[in-house]
Design an enzyme around this catalytic site. Sequence first.
Site, PDB file in Angstrom:
ATOM      1  N   GLY A  37       0.794  -1.231   0.000  1.00 49.23           N
ATOM      2  CA  GLY A  37       0.000   0.000   0.000  1.00 49.23           C
ATOM      3  C   GLY A  37       0.819   1.270   0.000  1.00 49.23           C
ATOM      4  O   GLY A  37       2.026   1.244  -0.268  1.00 49.23           O
ATOM      5  N   LEU A  39       0.405   3.633  -2.246  1.00 52.65           N
ATOM      6  CA  LEU A  39       0.797   3.435  -3.644  1.00 52.65           C
ATOM      7  C   LEU A  39       1.403   4.688  -4.262  1.00 52.65           C
ATOM      8  O   LEU A  39       0.999   5.808  -3.968  1.00 52.65           O
ATOM      9  CB  LEU A  39      -0.426   2.995  -4.446  1.00 52.65           C
ATOM     10  CG  LEU A  39      -1.115   1.718  -3.943  1.00 52.65           C
ATOM     11  CD1 LEU A  39      -2.311   1.380  -4.833  1.00 52.65           C
ATOM     12  CD2 LEU A  39      -0.145   0.538  -3.884  1.00 52.65           C
ATOM     13  N   HIS A  43       4.478   1.459  -8.025  1.00 53.60           N
ATOM     14  CA  HIS A  43       3.430   0.427  -7.988  1.00 53.60           C
ATOM     15  C   HIS A  43       2.568   0.516  -9.245  1.00 53.60           C
ATOM     16  O   HIS A  43       2.214  -0.501  -9.847  1.00 53.60           O
ATOM     17  CB  HIS A  43       2.504   0.634  -6.776  1.00 53.60           C
ATOM     18  CG  HIS A  43       3.179   0.516  -5.441  1.00 53.60           C
ATOM     19  ND1 HIS A  43       3.347   1.583  -4.595  1.00 53.60           N
ATOM     20  CD2 HIS A  43       3.719  -0.551  -4.798  1.00 53.60           C
ATOM     21  CE1 HIS A  43       3.940   1.184  -3.485  1.00 53.60           C
ATOM     22  NE2 HIS A  43       4.197  -0.098  -3.575  1.00 53.60           N
ATOM     23  N   GLN A  67       7.644  -9.880   7.799  1.00 50.99           N
ATOM     24  CA  GLN A  67       8.872  -9.471   7.118  1.00 50.99           C
ATOM     25  C   GLN A  67       9.562  -8.282   7.779  1.00 50.99           C
ATOM     26  O   GLN A  67      10.588  -7.807   7.312  1.00 50.99           O
ATOM     27  CB  GLN A  67       8.601  -9.183   5.644  1.00 50.99           C
ATOM     28  CG  GLN A  67       7.830  -7.902   5.375  1.00 50.99           C
ATOM     29  CD  GLN A  67       7.455  -7.793   3.918  1.00 50.99           C
ATOM     30  OE1 GLN A  67       6.654  -8.555   3.411  1.00 50.99           O
ATOM     31  NE2 GLN A  67       8.063  -6.838   3.216  1.00 50.99           N
ATOM     32  N   GLY A 153       9.015  -5.361  -8.681  1.00 48.32           N
ATOM     33  CA  GLY A 153       9.904  -4.274  -9.089  1.00 48.32           C
ATOM     34  C   GLY A 153      11.383  -4.584  -8.895  1.00 48.32           C
ATOM     35  O   GLY A 153      11.774  -5.213  -7.912  1.00 48.32           O
ATOM     36  N   SER A 190       9.453   5.174  -3.300  1.00 47.73           N
ATOM     37  CA  SER A 190       9.278   4.173  -2.250  1.00 47.73           C
ATOM     38  C   SER A 190       8.252   4.710  -1.258  1.00 47.73           C
ATOM     39  O   SER A 190       8.220   5.921  -0.988  1.00 47.73           O
ATOM     40  CB  SER A 190      10.615   3.952  -1.528  1.00 47.73           C
ATOM     41  OG  SER A 190      10.390   3.304  -0.292  1.00 47.73           O
ATOM     42  N   SER A 191       7.431   3.818  -0.719  1.00 44.66           N
ATOM     43  CA  SER A 191       6.432   4.252   0.268  1.00 44.66           C
ATOM     44  C   SER A 191       7.135   4.895   1.457  1.00 44.66           C
ATOM     45  O   SER A 191       6.612   5.809   2.088  1.00 44.66           O
ATOM     46  CB  SER A 191       5.600   3.065   0.736  1.00 44.66           C
ATOM     47  OG  SER A 191       5.073   2.386  -0.377  1.00 44.66           O
ATOM     48  N   ARG A 192       8.331   4.405   1.766  1.00 38.06           N
ATOM     49  CA  ARG A 192       9.068   4.934   2.919  1.00 38.06           C
ATOM     50  C   ARG A 192       9.550   6.372   2.713  1.00 38.06           C
ATOM     51  O   ARG A 192       9.912   7.036   3.678  1.00 38.06           O
ATOM     52  CB  ARG A 192      10.286   4.066   3.223  1.00 38.06           C
ATOM     53  CG  ARG A 192       9.942   2.743   3.833  1.00 38.06           C
ATOM     54  CD  ARG A 192      11.202   1.936   4.027  1.00 38.06           C
ATOM     55  NE  ARG A 192      10.913   0.532   4.234  1.00 38.06           N
ATOM     56  CZ  ARG A 192      10.594  -0.004   5.409  1.00 38.06           C
ATOM     57  NH1 ARG A 192      10.572   0.749   6.472  1.00 38.06           N
ATOM     58  NH2 ARG A 192      10.329  -1.280   5.511  1.00 38.06           N
TER      59      ARG A 192
HETATM   60  P1  AMP Z   1       5.990  -2.568  -1.579  1.00 37.96           P
HETATM   61  O1  AMP Z   1       4.613  -1.997  -1.512  1.00 37.96           O
HETATM   62  O2  AMP Z   1       7.054  -1.601  -1.200  1.00 37.96           O
HETATM   63  O3  AMP Z   1       6.111  -3.905  -0.904  1.00 37.96           O
HETATM   64  O4  AMP Z   1       6.267  -2.850  -3.129  1.00 37.96           O
HETATM   65  C1  AMP Z   1       5.391  -3.627  -3.914  1.00 37.96           C
HETATM   66  C2  AMP Z   1       6.047  -3.872  -5.237  1.00 37.96           C
HETATM   67  O5  AMP Z   1       6.317  -2.633  -5.896  1.00 37.96           O
HETATM   68  C3  AMP Z   1       7.394  -4.610  -5.139  1.00 37.96           C
HETATM   69  O6  AMP Z   1       7.483  -5.576  -6.174  1.00 37.96           O
HETATM   70  C4  AMP Z   1       8.391  -3.488  -5.330  1.00 37.96           C
HETATM   71  O7  AMP Z   1       9.622  -3.918  -5.858  1.00 37.96           O
HETATM   72  C5  AMP Z   1       7.668  -2.601  -6.316  1.00 37.96           C
HETATM   73  N1  AMP Z   1       8.194  -1.228  -6.274  1.00 37.96           N
HETATM   74  C6  AMP Z   1       8.374  -0.452  -5.178  1.00 37.96           C
HETATM   75  N2  AMP Z   1       8.942   0.733  -5.518  1.00 37.96           N
HETATM   76  C7  AMP Z   1       9.129   0.691  -6.860  1.00 37.96           C
HETATM   77  C8  AMP Z   1       9.684   1.601  -7.818  1.00 37.96           C
HETATM   78  N3  AMP Z   1      10.155   2.799  -7.459  1.00 37.96           N
HETATM   79  N4  AMP Z   1       9.718   1.221  -9.113  1.00 37.96           N
HETATM   80  C9  AMP Z   1       9.245   0.004  -9.496  1.00 37.96           C
HETATM   81  N5  AMP Z   1       8.719  -0.897  -8.649  1.00 37.96           N
HETATM   82  C10 AMP Z   1       8.648  -0.565  -7.351  1.00 37.96           C
END
Ligand code: AMP
Length: 280
Positions: A37, A39, A43, A67, A153, A190-192
């Site tokens: 989430g 997003l 994403h 995790q 990603g 990044s969500s972070r």
């Molecule tokens: P997360 O919500 O952070 O667990 O990410 C979900 C998916 O989105 C994972 O497969 C990540 O590698 C991908 N993802 C996160 N950030 C990016 C980004 N900047 N570019 C492409 N894919 C991403």
Amino acid sequence: MFYLLKCFIQMKTLLNNIDLNEALFGNSNIGFVPTMGSLHDGHISLIKKSLKLSNKTIVSIFINPKQFNNKEDYKKYPKNIKKDLKILKKIKVDFVYLPKIKDVYKDKNKIKIKLNKRDKILCAKYRKGHFEGVIEVMTRLTKIVRPSKIFMGEKDFQQLLLVKRYVEKNFKSKIISCKTIRDKNKLALSSRNTHLKKNDLSKAGKIAKKLIIFKKELSNKKNLKDLIFMKKNELKKKYNIKIDYLELRNTKNLRLTNKIKNAKIFIAYFINKVRLIDNF
Ligand code: AMP
């Protein structure tokens, strides 16, 4: 005609596994985008690829407790469900799956994940138990959703390789890798990043730019190991950051390498208390 029809079909929100089984029954070529989430365009790029390559696309939003190697980090993980649902509706996702912890973990069949010694590198070395948690949740979600394709990603490259190896060995689903999406300052989305203040965001952008240029410079140099060691110290001092690792590794098996061909630079570092990872 098909496009017009699609415009009128509403996104379905699936709150548990009964909803999910009902919704997915009879569908084939399902594309799955697992997320936690909050997003962003990273994403969204995965979701758009799935919409193109699949008959139906399902996006999950699930912050997986297993995790997180740090309770505080889990508690503080950004959440923005209202905005997420709006985004998913707008891009015409077929299904959004919002499981509770019990939906994912109620199958009590033990899933014992053990990383090989040679996999305990990069984030596996610094975040104990993290990838075991990621592989377990991906195993459980794949069993529940049974997708043809799972979109992930390259931003999380080590995760992508480990999950690909594990999931493709145990299921028919294929992992489709997707390029990293960056903001205008080259910082990987990044969500972070929402935890970063404005000047930290700009600092992180500068670090990304430096590493993109550095990677290009390495292509005609020797003794790459020494140059990387020096770059690590330079970044630490210049930006006052704590670096877990800065390493050049082969993209096939993540072994350390001294050659730039088929290699990437991997970094994990902290700005204040926020841990960022990237690869170039
Ligand atoms: P997360 O919500 O952070 O667990 O990410 C979900 C998916 O989105 C994972 O497969 C990540 O590698 C991908 N993802 C996160 N950030 C990016 C980004 N900047 N570019 C492409 N894919 C991403």
